[in-house]
Design a protein around this motif. Sequence first.
Motif, PDB file in Angstrom:
ATOM      1  N   ALA A  22      29.346  30.096  39.486  1.00 42.16           N
ATOM      2  CA  ALA A  22      28.424  30.362  38.364  1.00 42.16           C
ATOM      3  C   ALA A  22      29.097  31.139  37.244  1.00 42.16           C
ATOM      4  O   ALA A  22      28.486  32.028  36.639  1.00 42.16           O
ATOM      5  N   GLY A  23      30.357  30.847  37.014  1.00 44.06           N
ATOM      6  CA  GLY A  23      31.080  31.494  35.926  1.00 44.06           C
ATOM      7  C   GLY A  23      31.730  32.819  36.294  1.00 44.06           C
ATOM      8  O   GLY A  23      32.437  33.414  35.478  1.00 44.06           O
ATOM      9  N   TYR A  24      31.513  33.286  37.499  1.00 38.17           N
ATOM     10  CA  TYR A  24      32.132  34.543  37.951  1.00 38.17           C
ATOM     11  C   TYR A  24      33.382  34.206  38.770  1.00 38.17           C
ATOM     12  O   TYR A  24      33.309  33.430  39.729  1.00 38.17           O
ATOM     13  N   THR A  25      34.527  34.788  38.396  1.00 35.24           N
ATOM     14  CA  THR A  25      35.790  34.475  39.066  1.00 35.24           C
ATOM     15  C   THR A  25      36.261  35.663  39.895  1.00 35.24           C
ATOM     16  O   THR A  25      36.275  36.804  39.413  1.00 35.24           O
ATOM     17  N   GLY A  71      38.596  42.183  53.620  1.00 33.04           N
ATOM     18  CA  GLY A  71      39.183  41.212  52.697  1.00 33.04           C
ATOM     19  C   GLY A  71      39.042  41.749  51.277  1.00 33.04           C
ATOM     20  O   GLY A  71      37.921  42.068  50.854  1.00 33.04           O
ATOM     21  N   LEU A  72      40.136  41.875  50.554  1.00 34.31           N
ATOM     22  CA  LEU A  72      40.090  42.498  49.226  1.00 34.31           C
ATOM     23  C   LEU A  72      39.955  41.414  48.159  1.00 34.31           C
ATOM     24  O   LEU A  72      40.792  40.511  48.069  1.00 34.31           O
ATOM     25  N   MET A  73      38.901  41.515  47.364  1.00 35.85           N
ATOM     26  CA  MET A  73      38.648  40.529  46.306  1.00 35.85           C
ATOM     27  C   MET A  73      38.611  41.241  44.957  1.00 35.85           C
ATOM     28  O   MET A  73      37.760  42.115  44.744  1.00 35.85           O
ATOM     29  N   ARG A  74      39.526  40.870  44.071  1.00 36.39           N
ATOM     30  CA  ARG A  74      39.510  41.481  42.734  1.00 36.39           C
ATOM     31  C   ARG A  74      38.458  40.768  41.892  1.00 36.39           C
ATOM     32  O   ARG A  74      38.425  39.538  41.813  1.00 36.39           O
ATOM     33  N   PHE A  75      37.597  41.574  41.280  1.00 35.89           N
ATOM     34  CA  PHE A  75      36.523  41.018  40.455  1.00 35.89           C
ATOM     35  C   PHE A  75      36.473  41.827  39.163  1.00 35.89           C
ATOM     36  O   PHE A  75      35.999  42.962  39.138  1.00 35.89           O
ATOM     37  N   GLY A  76      37.049  41.268  38.083  1.00 38.22           N
ATOM     38  CA  GLY A  76      37.164  42.027  36.830  1.00 38.22           C
ATOM     39  C   GLY A  76      38.068  43.217  37.056  1.00 38.22           C
ATOM     40  O   GLY A  76      39.180  43.079  37.590  1.00 38.22           O
ATOM     41  N   ASP A  77      37.567  44.389  36.700  1.00 37.98           N
ATOM     42  CA  ASP A  77      38.371  45.607  36.868  1.00 37.98           C
ATOM     43  C   ASP A  77      38.168  46.246  38.242  1.00 37.98           C
ATOM     44  O   ASP A  77      38.831  47.227  38.565  1.00 37.98           O
ATOM     45  N   SER A  78      37.240  45.732  39.007  1.00 37.42           N
ATOM     46  CA  SER A  78      36.949  46.375  40.294  1.00 37.42           C
ATOM     47  C   SER A  78      37.433  45.507  41.459  1.00 37.42           C
ATOM     48  O   SER A  78      37.818  44.352  41.276  1.00 37.42           O
ATOM     49  N   THR A  79      37.419  46.101  42.651  1.00 36.24           N
ATOM     50  CA  THR A  79      37.791  45.358  43.856  1.00 36.24           C
ATOM     51  C   THR A  79      36.612  45.380  44.828  1.00 36.24           C
ATOM     52  O   THR A  79      36.094  46.454  45.164  1.00 36.24           O
ATOM     53  N   LEU A  80      36.181  44.205  45.239  1.00 36.98           N
ATOM     54  CA  LEU A  80      35.123  44.109  46.242  1.00 36.98           C
ATOM     55  C   LEU A  80      35.764  44.088  47.625  1.00 36.98           C
ATOM     56  O   LEU A  80      36.827  43.489  47.813  1.00 36.98           O
ATOM     57  N   GLU A  81      35.140  44.744  48.583  1.00 34.12           N
ATOM     58  CA  GLU A  81      35.733  44.885  49.910  1.00 34.12           C
ATOM     59  C   GLU A  81      34.776  44.415  51.009  1.00 34.12           C
ATOM     60  O   GLU A  81      34.261  45.223  51.788  1.00 34.12           O
TER      61      GLU A  81
END
Lengths: 660, 60
Positions: free
Chosen positions: A539-542, A561-571
Motif C-alpha cells: 500500500a505504498g509503504y516500503t 527480525g529487523l525491518m527498516r521503515f523510513g527513519d525507524s527500525t521495526l523489530e
Amino acid sequence: MPVAVLDDSLHPVILGYLGAGALLAALVMGGFSAVLSFWAGRQQNPVMVQVGRRAFYAATAMIVAAGGVLEWALLSHDFSLAYVTEHTDLSTSTALSAAGFYGGQEGSLLYWALVLGVLGSVSLVASASLGLRLAGYAAGLMAAILSFFLVVLVLVASPFDLLSITPPDGLGLNPILRDGGMLIHPPVILAGFASFAIPFCFASAALMAGRPDSAWIAHTRRFALIAWGLQTTGLVLGMWWAYHVLGWGGYWGWDPVENVALMPWLATTAYLHSSMVQETRGRLRAWNFGLVILAFLLVVFGTFIVRSGVVPSVHTFAISAIGPWFLAFLFICIVFSVVLLALRSNVLGGDAEPVAPVSREGAFVLQNLLLIAVVVVVLWGTVLPLVSGMLGQQRVVGAAYYERAAGPLFVVILALMAAGPLLPWRRAARMPSARALMWPGAAIVVVLAALLVAGVRSIPALIALPLVAAVAGTCFTQYARLGSGWARLPSMLRRRRRRYGAYLAHLGLAVLVAGIGASHFWQQEKDVTLAPGQQVTVAGYTLTYTGSEQRQLSDHTELVGLMRFGDSTLEPARATYSGLGGQSLTHVAISTTPVADVYVVLAGVTADGSASFSVFVNPLVSWIWAGGAIIIVGVLLGNIGERAPAVEAVRRRVPASVLT
Amino acid sequence: MALIVATLLLFAAGPFVLWPLIKTPVDDFISPPPGESLSPPHPLGRSAPPEKRALPGGGV
C-alpha cells in the motif's frame, strides 16, 4: 501466639488460613445479609434493613481483606499457595505478579466478588431513599449474588489452597498474559461484568416491591453508566490487546469470549437510551426491566461460556470445573427473572397510547429493537457450536456470518444515530428543519463524493462511511446550536451536560466506527520471505529487511527480525519461553500514524538468514482507540457531578437528618 | 484454623453490624405487619415523625 516468634515456614501457612478464614467469614456474613435483608424488606423493618445492609458492608470488608492477603502472597512469591505457584514465578515482574490477582480462575472470581462488594456497598449507602421494601430487597439480592461467588470461592475454587510441599519457584504466568495489556484489560472488563449486577438487583427489587416507577432507574443510572463505561473501556482495551499481541493483523475475531462481552454491552446501550424514554415520558417500563435483567443474564451466561470451555475460544486458559456452578446459577437467575416479570406483569401494565414512530422516543424504540436483534445474531453465532454439537455435528460460524447478519442492522443504527437526535419528543408535528439537516446531509454528500472520486466501489463502504460522517454532522449541529449564544455557553453546558456528554460519546462512536470501517474495507496484507537487504512494498509503504538477531531477556529469548521503515527500525520477534516447555509467542511490531498502521509479524528465520514476514497496512486503526477514549470522556463529562434526581426529590421532602 | 480466623472476624464485625439494634430502644423497632403503616409517634413525643420512621437513617 505472636506471629513474630513463629518459624518462617509457618508464615505462608498463616497467610493461607487468614485468606480462607476471611472468605469463610464473608460467606457467613453475606448469607446473613441476604436472609435478613429479604425478611426485613418484607416486614418493612427499618432497623433490620440497616443491619442487613451493614452485614453486606462487613462481608465486603472481609473480601477486601482476603484480596489483600492474596496480593501480599503474590508479591512476596509465597509458593506455598497453589494459586501463587500456578500464576507467577520468581522472574515475573512486580506489576505482573500483582496482576496475577485476576490472572487465574480463583483470583478473578475473588476480584469479581470484590468489585461487586465495593460497588454494591456504594449503591446501598443511599438506597434508603427508595423505601424500605425496595432497599431491603436490593440488599438481599446483592448479598445473595455475592454469597454465590463466595460459595464457589470457598468450596470449589479457593485461591488459598495450600500445597503440601512448597516449591522453590512457580510455574509463571501464561506467556500471552505477560504483556502490559494484562495490567488494564482484565480488571476493567471483569469490573464491568461485576457492576452489571447492581442495576439488576435494584430493578428486580423494584419489581418485588411492586414499584415500577422510575425511582430505581434514577438511583442506578450512575451504576448502569459505570457498568457500560467499564465494559466499553474493557472492549476497546481488549481489541487493542488482541491487535498488539495475537499477531493476526486484526483486533476483533468474533471469538465467543469477545461476543459474550459485547452482548451485555449492547443490551445496556439499549437500556441507557430507553431509560430516558421512561424518565422523560414515563413509557417502556416493562421493556427497561427486561433490558436490565437481560444484560445481567448475558453476563452470567458469558461467564459460564468462558469458564466452562463448552465452546472453542482463544481464552481456553480460563477453563475450569466451575462451569456447572455457573450453569446452575444462570438457570436460577433465568427462572427468578421470568417468574418475577410474570408475577409483576399486572403492575407493569401497557402504555396508554403507542409510541409515535416519527419522534425521539420512536427512534429510541427502533434503535432498541435493532440492538436486541444484534444481540440475537451474536448469541446464535456463539451458541451454535454448542447446539449443533448436541444435535450431532458441531458447526462454527465465522466473521462472514456476523458481518452479513449484523452489518445491515448496524447500518440502520448508524442512520438512527444521525437522525434521532434531530427529532422532537412526542409526536413530530413536522419533520426536522432543512437547517437542522444541513450538516449531516452535507457530511453524507461530501464523504460519498470523496469515496467515489477515490475509486471506492464497495457498496457497504459507500453506505456505512457517509452515515458515520452524518452522525458526526448531527453531533456538530447540536454543539453549533449550543455555541450560537456564546455568553450562555457555560451555563448551558452545566445545565444540560448529560445531553452534551452523550453527543460527545456519539461522536466518539462515529470516530471508532470510521476506524473499524476503514481498517475492515481497506486492509492490505502481503506475506513475503526476504533475504537481508531486500525490500517489500505494501500500500505504498516500503520496508527493508536488514537482518535478524537473538536476544536473551529475563524470562525468555527473542528472535528479532529487523525491518527498516523510513527513519525507524521495526523489530517484530518470536519469543520462546524455555521455562514454560518452550512455548512460543509472536511479538508484533507496529508503526502507527493517524492515517494507517504498518503492522509486521515475523513468521520465522531460516538458516541462510532470510526471514518470512506478514506485513499488514491497516488504515485508521488509531481512530478506534481515539474513538474509545472520546466515548469515555463524553460519559465522564456528562455525568460527573450530575445530581441524582430521585434522591434530590426525596431530600426536598424529608428532613436531612433522616437521610444522612 | 480457617474456622478460628472466620469466627474471630465475625466477632470483630459483630458490633458494627448490630449497632442499629444496640442503639435502638427495644420499643422503637417493633415492626408493623406487612402492608400496614408504621407505628404512630411515641406517646412521650421522643420518637421521630412518621416520615422519618418510613425513611430511616440511610447513611449506613
